[in-house]
Write a protein that holds these residues in place. Structure first.
Motif, PDB file in Angstrom:
ATOM      1  N   GLY A   1       0.807  -1.213   0.000  1.00  0.00           N
ATOM      2  CA  GLY A   1       0.000   0.000   0.000  1.00  0.00           C
ATOM      3  C   GLY A   1       0.838   1.260   0.000  1.00  0.00           C
ATOM      4  O   GLY A   1       0.508   2.244  -0.664  1.00  0.00           O
ATOM      5  N   ILE A   2       1.932   1.242   0.744  1.00  0.00           N
ATOM      6  CA  ILE A   2       2.838   2.393   0.753  1.00  0.00           C
ATOM      7  C   ILE A   2       3.421   2.611  -0.641  1.00  0.00           C
ATOM      8  O   ILE A   2       3.431   3.731  -1.158  1.00  0.00           O
ATOM      9  CB  ILE A   2       3.960   2.203   1.795  1.00  0.00           C
ATOM     10  CG1 ILE A   2       3.380   2.266   3.206  1.00  0.00           C
ATOM     11  CG2 ILE A   2       5.069   3.233   1.618  1.00  0.00           C
ATOM     12  CD1 ILE A   2       4.346   1.826   4.288  1.00  0.00           C
ATOM     13  N   ILE A   3       3.875   1.544  -1.251  1.00  0.00           N
ATOM     14  CA  ILE A   3       4.465   1.643  -2.594  1.00  0.00           C
ATOM     15  C   ILE A   3       3.428   2.124  -3.601  1.00  0.00           C
ATOM     16  O   ILE A   3       3.686   3.032  -4.394  1.00  0.00           O
ATOM     17  CB  ILE A   3       5.075   0.290  -3.019  1.00  0.00           C
ATOM     18  CG1 ILE A   3       6.254  -0.057  -2.119  1.00  0.00           C
ATOM     19  CG2 ILE A   3       5.496   0.322  -4.485  1.00  0.00           C
ATOM     20  CD1 ILE A   3       6.734  -1.488  -2.259  1.00  0.00           C
ATOM     21  N   ILE A   4       2.239   1.530  -3.569  1.00  0.00           N
ATOM     22  CA  ILE A   4       1.175   1.905  -4.504  1.00  0.00           C
ATOM     23  C   ILE A   4       0.761   3.357  -4.272  1.00  0.00           C
ATOM     24  O   ILE A   4       0.550   4.118  -5.220  1.00  0.00           O
ATOM     25  CB  ILE A   4      -0.029   0.953  -4.358  1.00  0.00           C
ATOM     26  CG1 ILE A   4       0.339  -0.470  -4.791  1.00  0.00           C
ATOM     27  CG2 ILE A   4      -1.237   1.460  -5.145  1.00  0.00           C
ATOM     28  CD1 ILE A   4       0.688  -0.622  -6.241  1.00  0.00           C
ATOM     29  N   GLY A   5       0.632   3.763  -3.012  1.00  0.00           N
ATOM     30  CA  GLY A   5       0.258   5.142  -2.705  1.00  0.00           C
ATOM     31  C   GLY A   5       1.269   6.152  -3.209  1.00  0.00           C
ATOM     32  O   GLY A   5       0.901   7.175  -3.785  1.00  0.00           O
ATOM     33  N   VAL A   6       2.546   5.862  -3.002  1.00  0.00           N
ATOM     34  CA  VAL A   6       3.601   6.775  -3.469  1.00  0.00           C
ATOM     35  C   VAL A   6       3.613   6.838  -4.995  1.00  0.00           C
ATOM     36  O   VAL A   6       3.716   7.921  -5.579  1.00  0.00           O
ATOM     37  CB  VAL A   6       4.976   6.349  -2.914  1.00  0.00           C
ATOM     38  CG1 VAL A   6       6.101   7.094  -3.602  1.00  0.00           C
ATOM     39  CG2 VAL A   6       5.022   6.567  -1.416  1.00  0.00           C
ATOM     40  N   LEU A   7       3.490   5.696  -5.648  1.00  0.00           N
ATOM     41  CA  LEU A   7       3.462   5.701  -7.115  1.00  0.00           C
ATOM     42  C   LEU A   7       2.229   6.423  -7.647  1.00  0.00           C
ATOM     43  O   LEU A   7       2.305   7.159  -8.631  1.00  0.00           O
ATOM     44  CB  LEU A   7       3.516   4.266  -7.648  1.00  0.00           C
ATOM     45  CG  LEU A   7       4.848   3.542  -7.469  1.00  0.00           C
ATOM     46  CD1 LEU A   7       4.720   2.085  -7.908  1.00  0.00           C
ATOM     47  CD2 LEU A   7       5.950   4.236  -8.247  1.00  0.00           C
ATOM     48  N   GLY A   8       1.085   6.220  -6.989  1.00  0.00           N
ATOM     49  CA  GLY A   8      -0.122   6.935  -7.389  1.00  0.00           C
ATOM     50  C   GLY A   8       0.019   8.430  -7.207  1.00  0.00           C
ATOM     51  O   GLY A   8      -0.449   9.224  -8.024  1.00  0.00           O
ATOM     52  N   ARG A   9       0.696   8.820  -6.145  1.00  0.00           N
ATOM     53  CA  ARG A   9       0.923  10.244  -5.889  1.00  0.00           C
ATOM     54  C   ARG A   9       1.867  10.838  -6.925  1.00  0.00           C
ATOM     55  O   ARG A   9       1.722  12.002  -7.318  1.00  0.00           O
ATOM     56  CB  ARG A   9       1.493  10.415  -4.488  1.00  0.00           C
ATOM     57  CG  ARG A   9       1.469  11.823  -4.017  1.00  0.00           C
ATOM     58  CD  ARG A   9       1.804  11.899  -2.560  1.00  0.00           C
ATOM     59  NE  ARG A   9       1.813  13.292  -2.172  1.00  0.00           N
ATOM     60  CZ  ARG A   9       1.551  13.717  -0.976  1.00  0.00           C
ATOM     61  NH1 ARG A   9       1.251  12.859  -0.030  1.00  0.00           N
ATOM     62  NH2 ARG A   9       1.586  14.986  -0.691  1.00  0.00           N
ATOM     63  N   LEU A  10       2.845  10.069  -7.380  1.00  0.00           N
ATOM     64  CA  LEU A  10       3.773  10.547  -8.407  1.00  0.00           C
ATOM     65  C   LEU A  10       3.093  10.734  -9.759  1.00  0.00           C
ATOM     66  O   LEU A  10       3.509  11.577 -10.552  1.00  0.00           O
ATOM     67  CB  LEU A  10       4.950   9.578  -8.551  1.00  0.00           C
ATOM     68  CG  LEU A  10       5.952   9.580  -7.406  1.00  0.00           C
ATOM     69  CD1 LEU A  10       6.973   8.454  -7.614  1.00  0.00           C
ATOM     70  CD2 LEU A  10       6.647  10.907  -7.274  1.00  0.00           C
ATOM     71  N   VAL A  11       2.054   9.946 -10.012  1.00  0.00           N
ATOM     72  CA  VAL A  11       1.343  10.025 -11.291  1.00  0.00           C
ATOM     73  C   VAL A  11       0.514  11.303 -11.387  1.00  0.00           C
ATOM     74  O   VAL A  11       0.374  11.877 -12.458  1.00  0.00           O
ATOM     75  CB  VAL A  11       0.448   8.771 -11.479  1.00  0.00           C
ATOM     76  CG1 VAL A  11      -0.472   8.915 -12.666  1.00  0.00           C
ATOM     77  CG2 VAL A  11       1.309   7.535 -11.623  1.00  0.00           C
TER      78      VAL A  11
ATOM     79  N   ALA B   1      -6.336   1.147  -2.542  1.00  0.00           N
ATOM     80  CA  ALA B   1      -6.170   0.916  -3.986  1.00  0.00           C
ATOM     81  C   ALA B   1      -5.567  -0.456  -4.259  1.00  0.00           C
ATOM     82  O   ALA B   1      -5.949  -1.121  -5.220  1.00  0.00           O
ATOM     83  CB  ALA B   1      -5.291   2.007  -4.593  1.00  0.00           C
ATOM     84  N   ALA B   2      -4.643  -0.891  -3.409  1.00  0.00           N
ATOM     85  CA  ALA B   2      -4.040  -2.211  -3.596  1.00  0.00           C
ATOM     86  C   ALA B   2      -5.078  -3.314  -3.402  1.00  0.00           C
ATOM     87  O   ALA B   2      -5.128  -4.271  -4.186  1.00  0.00           O
ATOM     88  CB  ALA B   2      -2.876  -2.403  -2.623  1.00  0.00           C
ATOM     89  N   LEU B   3      -5.917  -3.172  -2.389  1.00  0.00           N
ATOM     90  CA  LEU B   3      -6.932  -4.198  -2.136  1.00  0.00           C
ATOM     91  C   LEU B   3      -8.008  -4.211  -3.224  1.00  0.00           C
ATOM     92  O   LEU B   3      -8.356  -5.275  -3.753  1.00  0.00           O
ATOM     93  CB  LEU B   3      -7.563  -3.973  -0.766  1.00  0.00           C
ATOM     94  CG  LEU B   3      -6.639  -4.170   0.428  1.00  0.00           C
ATOM     95  CD1 LEU B   3      -7.320  -3.739   1.716  1.00  0.00           C
ATOM     96  CD2 LEU B   3      -6.172  -5.605   0.524  1.00  0.00           C
TER      97      LEU B   3
END
Length: 87
Positions: free
Chosen positions: A13-23, A42-44
């Motif tokens: 979730g941390i990884i997905i959140g950071v990548l989503g924020r970068l987008v 978002a991951a779930l």
């Protein structure tokens, strides 16, 4: 769900959140905790959608599942940022 599953969901979730924020272009006015929570959600949800479309389990890296999760995180971060601006 076991403790290892919860920890891995948080890390992913941390990884997905950071990548989503970068987008999302521009500066977001949400904190790190909200980014992590959006990433976990978002991951779930993304895993569920990928399973529904039968693309969750593929050979090698599950790129389609990752793209779905990152897209959902980007939408979540943008929506949360927009709601913070309106207050």
């Amino acid at each position: 769900m076991e403790i290892s599953g919860i920890i891995s969901a948080i890390v992913i979730g941390i990884i997905i959140g950071v990548l989503g924020r970068l987008v999302v272009p521009g500066r977001q006015r949400i904190g790190v905790l909200w980014t992590i929570l959006v990433g976990i959600a978002a991951a779930l949800v993304g895993s569920g959608i990928a399973s529904a479309f039968d693309v969750a389990e593929t050979e090698g890296v599950d790129w389609i599942e990752w793209l779905i999760q990152i897209g959902l995180a980007a939408v979540g971060v943008a929506a949360l940022d927009r709601s913070k601006v309106r207050r």
